[in-house]
Design a protein around this motif. Structure first.
Motif, PDB file in Angstrom:
ATOM      1  N   ASP A  75       0.836  -1.193   0.000  1.00  0.00           N
ATOM      2  CA  ASP A  75       0.000   0.000   0.000  1.00  0.00           C
ATOM      3  C   ASP A  75       0.873   1.247   0.000  1.00  0.00           C
ATOM      4  OD1 ASP A  75       0.900  -0.428   2.587  1.00  0.00           O
ATOM      5  OD2 ASP A  75      -1.073  -0.773   3.418  1.00  0.00           O
ATOM      6  N   ASN A  76       0.286   2.369  -0.444  1.00  0.00           N
ATOM      7  CA  ASN A  76       1.003   3.630  -0.608  1.00  0.00           C
ATOM      8  C   ASN A  76       0.189   4.788  -0.063  1.00  0.00           C
ATOM      9  OD1 ASN A  76       1.679   1.814  -2.980  1.00  0.00           O
ATOM     10  ND2 ASN A  76       3.287   3.343  -3.218  1.00  0.00           N
ATOM     11  N   ASP A  77       0.889   5.721   0.558  1.00  0.00           N
ATOM     12  CA  ASP A  77       0.312   7.033   0.852  1.00  0.00           C
ATOM     13  C   ASP A  77       0.402   7.898  -0.405  1.00  0.00           C
ATOM     14  OD1 ASP A  77      -0.744   7.417   3.354  1.00  0.00           O
ATOM     15  OD2 ASP A  77       1.099   8.120   4.264  1.00  0.00           O
ATOM     16  N   LEU A  78      -0.724   8.413  -0.864  1.00  0.00           N
ATOM     17  CA  LEU A  78      -0.717   9.477  -1.863  1.00  0.00           C
ATOM     18  C   LEU A  78      -1.029  10.778  -1.134  1.00  0.00           C
ATOM     19  CD1 LEU A  78      -2.695   7.964  -4.884  1.00  0.00           C
ATOM     20  CD2 LEU A  78      -0.253   7.875  -4.426  1.00  0.00           C
ATOM     21  N   ARG A  79      -0.232  11.807  -1.371  1.00  0.00           N
ATOM     22  CA  ARG A  79      -0.449  13.055  -0.650  1.00  0.00           C
ATOM     23  C   ARG A  79      -0.145  14.242  -1.550  1.00  0.00           C
ATOM     24  NH1 ARG A  79       3.710  12.424   4.251  1.00  0.00           N
ATOM     25  NH2 ARG A  79       2.999  14.554   4.664  1.00  0.00           N
ATOM     26  N   GLY A  80      -1.052  15.215  -1.540  1.00  0.00           N
ATOM     27  CA  GLY A  80      -0.856  16.387  -2.373  1.00  0.00           C
ATOM     28  C   GLY A  80      -2.091  17.263  -2.377  1.00  0.00           C
ATOM     29  N   PHE A  81      -2.219  18.071  -3.458  1.00  0.00           N
ATOM     30  CA  PHE A  81      -3.363  18.956  -3.637  1.00  0.00           C
ATOM     31  C   PHE A  81      -4.036  18.621  -4.966  1.00  0.00           C
ATOM     32  CE2 PHE A  81      -0.171  21.676  -1.328  1.00  0.00           C
ATOM     33  CZ  PHE A  81      -0.731  21.484  -0.069  1.00  0.00           C
ATOM     34  N   LEU A  82      -5.321  18.956  -5.068  1.00  0.00           N
ATOM     35  CA  LEU A  82      -6.090  18.533  -6.229  1.00  0.00           C
ATOM     36  C   LEU A  82      -5.579  19.131  -7.528  1.00  0.00           C
ATOM     37  CD1 LEU A  82      -9.729  18.635  -4.774  1.00  0.00           C
ATOM     38  CD2 LEU A  82      -8.248  16.642  -5.124  1.00  0.00           C
ATOM     39  N   ASP A  83      -4.867  20.272  -7.480  1.00  0.00           N
ATOM     40  CA  ASP A  83      -4.353  20.875  -8.710  1.00  0.00           C
ATOM     41  C   ASP A  83      -2.989  20.324  -9.106  1.00  0.00           C
ATOM     42  OD1 ASP A  83      -2.705  21.982  -6.810  1.00  0.00           O
ATOM     43  OD2 ASP A  83      -3.106  24.077  -7.365  1.00  0.00           O
ATOM     44  N   GLY A  84      -2.522  19.293  -8.408  1.00  0.00           N
ATOM     45  CA  GLY A  84      -1.258  18.669  -8.767  1.00  0.00           C
ATOM     46  C   GLY A  84      -0.075  19.147  -7.970  1.00  0.00           C
ATOM     47  N   ARG A  85      -0.210  20.276  -7.240  1.00  0.00           N
ATOM     48  CA  ARG A  85       0.886  20.703  -6.382  1.00  0.00           C
ATOM     49  C   ARG A  85       0.986  19.754  -5.189  1.00  0.00           C
ATOM     50  NH1 ARG A  85      -1.230  25.452  -8.471  1.00  0.00           N
ATOM     51  NH2 ARG A  85       0.305  26.905  -9.348  1.00  0.00           N
ATOM     52  N   PHE A  86       2.113  19.778  -4.536  1.00  0.00           N
ATOM     53  CA  PHE A  86       2.298  18.872  -3.400  1.00  0.00           C
ATOM     54  C   PHE A  86       3.369  19.448  -2.484  1.00  0.00           C
ATOM     55  CE2 PHE A  86       5.055  17.553  -6.843  1.00  0.00           C
ATOM     56  CZ  PHE A  86       6.290  17.377  -6.232  1.00  0.00           C
ATOM     57  N   ARG A  87       3.282  19.055  -1.244  1.00  0.00           N
ATOM     58  CA  ARG A  87       4.307  19.437  -0.283  1.00  0.00           C
ATOM     59  C   ARG A  87       5.414  18.397  -0.236  1.00  0.00           C
ATOM     60  NH1 ARG A  87       3.331  20.913   6.154  1.00  0.00           N
ATOM     61  NH2 ARG A  87       5.481  21.515   6.604  1.00  0.00           N
ATOM     62  N   TYR A  88       5.024  17.136  -0.204  1.00  0.00           N
ATOM     63  CA  TYR A  88       5.979  16.017  -0.224  1.00  0.00           C
ATOM     64  C   TYR A  88       5.556  15.084  -1.352  1.00  0.00           C
ATOM     65  CZ  TYR A  88       7.039  17.645   4.494  1.00  0.00           C
ATOM     66  OH  TYR A  88       7.373  18.414   5.571  1.00  0.00           O
ATOM     67  N   GLY A  89       6.526  14.556  -2.078  1.00  0.00           N
ATOM     68  CA  GLY A  89       6.168  13.717  -3.209  1.00  0.00           C
ATOM     69  C   GLY A  89       6.858  12.373  -3.214  1.00  0.00           C
ATOM     70  N   TRP A  90       7.218  11.879  -2.031  1.00  0.00           N
ATOM     71  CA  TRP A  90       7.991  10.634  -2.031  1.00  0.00           C
ATOM     72  C   TRP A  90       7.106   9.402  -2.218  1.00  0.00           C
ATOM     73  CZ3 TRP A  90       8.809  13.610   2.721  1.00  0.00           C
ATOM     74  CH2 TRP A  90       7.945  13.269   3.746  1.00  0.00           C
ATOM     75  N   ASN A  91       7.751   8.287  -2.509  1.00  0.00           N
ATOM     76  CA  ASN A  91       7.087   7.004  -2.699  1.00  0.00           C
ATOM     77  C   ASN A  91       7.253   6.199  -1.409  1.00  0.00           C
ATOM     78  OD1 ASN A  91       7.531   3.935  -3.574  1.00  0.00           O
ATOM     79  ND2 ASN A  91       6.070   4.879  -4.963  1.00  0.00           N
ATOM     80  N   GLN A  92       6.171   5.655  -0.854  1.00  0.00           N
ATOM     81  CA  GLN A  92       6.211   5.205   0.531  1.00  0.00           C
ATOM     82  C   GLN A  92       5.862   3.750   0.834  1.00  0.00           C
ATOM     83  OE1 GLN A  92       3.896   8.589   2.348  1.00  0.00           O
ATOM     84  NE2 GLN A  92       5.582   8.429   3.768  1.00  0.00           N
ATOM     85  N   PRO A  93       6.093   2.782   0.032  1.00  0.00           N
ATOM     86  CA  PRO A  93       5.861   1.404   0.479  1.00  0.00           C
ATOM     87  C   PRO A  93       6.760   1.068   1.673  1.00  0.00           C
ATOM     88  CG  PRO A  93       6.063   1.477  -1.895  1.00  0.00           C
ATOM     89  CD  PRO A  93       6.474   2.831  -1.382  1.00  0.00           C
ATOM     90  N   GLY A  94       6.233   0.304   2.598  1.00  0.00           N
ATOM     91  CA  GLY A  94       7.004  -0.083   3.772  1.00  0.00           C
ATOM     92  C   GLY A  94       6.645   0.692   5.014  1.00  0.00           C
ATOM     93  N   GLN A  95       5.817   1.715   4.901  1.00  0.00           N
ATOM     94  CA  GLN A  95       5.441   2.499   6.070  1.00  0.00           C
ATOM     95  C   GLN A  95       4.494   1.692   6.963  1.00  0.00           C
ATOM     96  OE1 GLN A  95       4.359   2.838   3.035  1.00  0.00           O
ATOM     97  NE2 GLN A  95       2.326   3.731   2.924  1.00  0.00           N
TER      98      GLN A  95
END
Length: 555
Positions: A75-95
């Motif tokens: 599983d993955n955390d997806l995190r950002g804003f609806l217009d495509g901007r984001f604060r953090y953009g890392w890929n997170q399997p293993g959390q």
């Protein structure tokens, strides 16, 4: 830890540095084991549909969860804003946890960060001809929404294939995704963008959409929710379609649009990597109820198996079988048995959620024990956690606690193994049920895992003989001082070993030549525990005599 006992000792462990072992008090033993009671269903399947299909095919249940018997979910955390901007953009399997909803703090560019979760379930396989009749996903909630009484969690299918990745360019879950890995902005980094950021393009007719327009399932989560269950006919139909295509199951978990547009609705859910593989208690679980028109033989039987016992299961005759499945439906208050199979004379192995494949005669047995290990066999386990903020990983202390059947706790320091992984090795020296957990301060102080249990068994004949010899040596001197006190200390262990020793010769008989050496070991323990009386070699029959109060027995 509360209620420490006095005294500490060092224990050397093979292949590990010296670990600190400290007995402690006050934790309490594990709950007492109970019998296995319920119904066992066993079916055999052919490679093609049965010539005479059963009037009522047997309904089975397969449960898929990352652990020792199966691993295929990420599983993955997806995190950002609806217009495509984001604060953090890392890929997170293993959390250890994933989230859905909007945060309550950390405003950036006029928004609080938005979270969604991706699931990918690979290697979900069922026996030939399986038709899924019901599907449900169980997810443990770590933390509910802090500013909202209740939120709605929805499950959608994800249409394009995606690569969950391995934690980004550095494999630490804190680095940007590698090429081809999924994240908020792209299905595959540097290869293909989502139709809308965050898998946001929903349509049932457009082949380029990210998800379906209609949800597969939904559930309400409030402050008291500990487990969510997502279930619907649409989910079962989706699982059936993907399995028939030989494709992975792909899901998007999100809060409702209304909840996403409100501050402080974010919920935390435990991920598929939380804790130890041998204790997947908090990990997401996919349950599938199914039948098959390839079924050629089946049997149902009631089970009532006392704790600690092993029972061979009679199987129906099934020439031409290429796969078998077994489902246990427990009664309320029952434990689940371990189910082990051997095909064509192979070694015993645990049955996975997809059943057993292979031609040849099948042997099946039930083991009424939880995660059993033999006495004096090391308990080994490890976990990986990359979210380390309080100190460098190699400087962290991870505390494992093992509580023996008498309620005494033993604390063992985990060994750092590199690559954000800690492992532990501990050798239990008492028969019975043990409880364990681990704690650390990698990020939040005092984090504690779910409790796990395992049963320590005597082992094979040779191991039982060694334990009897060791017990005879340990009990001799105390028994010379006070036989009753010595039996109070060593009696229960002796009686357990005596039971295991005699059961080891079931089918041969205790009077067999092979049992004579074991009988001598038992006799040696008896002499140690009661040195005042001579132990007879043979037991002769003699009439009983009632002695009334005040009457001399010898007269």
């Amino acid at each position: 830890m509360r209620g420490r006992c006095f005294g500490r000792r060092l224990v050397g462990l093979a292949a590990l540095a010296l670990l600190l072992l400290a007995p402690t008090c006050g934790e309490g033993p594990a709950d007492a084991p109970v019998s296995v009671r319920g119904e066992l269903r066993v079916s055999a399947f052919a490679a093609a549909p049965a010539a005479r299909p059963a009037d009522e095919p047997t309904r089975h249940r397969s449960s898929f969860v990352n652990g020792a018997r199966w691993r295929g979910m990420e599983d993955n955390d997806l995190r950002g804003f609806l217009d495509g901007r984001f604060r953090y953009g890392w890929n997170q399997p293993g959390q250890f946890h994933v989230r859905a909803g909007r945060l309550k703090g950390g405003v950036r560019w006029g928004e609080y960060e938005l979270f969604r979760t991706l699931h990918k379930w690979e290697r979900v396989a069922l026996p030939p001809g399986a038709q899924v009749e019901a599907a449900r996903m169980r997810i443990a909630v770590e933390e509910s929404a802090p500013l909202s009484r209740r939120v709605t969690l929805l499950l959608y299918e994800v249409k394009p294939d995606f690569d969950p990745g391995q934690g980004g360019t550095r494999g630490d879950n804190l680095s940007p995704p590698k090429k081809g890995e999924v994240w908020w902005g792209e299905i595959g980094h540097e290869e293909r963008a989502w139709g809308l950021p965050g898998a946001g393009f929903a349509s049932d007719v457009d082949p380029e959409s990210d998800t379906g327009a209609q949800a597969l399932a939904e559930v309400v989560v409030d402050r008291d929710t500990r487990w969510t269950v997502l279930e619907s006919p649409a989910l079962a139909e989706y699982v059936q379609r993907r399995l028939s295509e030989g494709r992975a199951l792909q899901f998007l978990l999100k809060l409702s649009d209304e909840d996403e547009d409100s501050r402080g609705t974010s919920i935390k859910m435990f991920s598929g990597n939380i804790g130890l593989d041998r204790n997947p208690a908090r990990r997401p679980r996919l349950e599938l109820d199914w039948v098959s028109d390839h079924e050629i033989a089946s049997a149902r039987q009631r089970v009532h198996l006392e704790h600690g016992r092993v029972a061979d299961v009679p199987l129906p005759d099934a020439p031409g079988a290429v796969a078998w499945a077994a489902t246990f439906l427990p009664m309320e208050g029952s434990e689940h048995p371990g189910m082990e199979a051997a095909v064509g004379g192979s070694q015993w192995s645990r049955i996975g959620p997809g059943g057993v494949e292979g031609a040849g005669p099948l042997a099946l047995r039930l083991v009424s024990a939880r995660d059993p290990i033999d006495r004096n066999t090391p308990f080994r386990a490890s976990f990986r956690d990359t979210w380390v903020t309080s100190a460098p990983a190699e400087s962290q202390v991870v505390r494992f606690t093992f509580v023996d059947p008498n309620g005494e706790a033993h604390e063992v320091a985990g060994e750092y193994d590199g690559d954000s992984r800690w492992r532990v090795e501990f050798t239990p020296d008492q028969l019975g049920r043990w409880r364990y957990w681990f704690e650390h301060d990698l990020d939040e102080p005092g984090w504690r895992s779910a409790d796990g249990v395992f049963d320590v068994l005597p082992g094979d004949r040779a191991a039982i003989a060694r334990q009897l010899a060791s017990l005879a040596a340990a009990a001799h001197e105390p028994a010379r001082q006070d036989a009753n006190a010595a039996i109070g200390i060593y009696g229960s262990e002796f009686w357990r070993l005596e039971r295991a020793a005699t059961q080891a010769f079931a089918g041969e008989g205790w009077s067999s030549d092979a049992a004579s050496a074991m009988d001598a070991e038992i006799a040696a323990v008896r002499r140690s525990l009661d040195p005042r009386k001579e132990l007879p070699d043979r037991i002769g029959m003699r009439p009983a005599k009632i002695v009334f109060p005040g009457e001399d027995e010898k007269k």
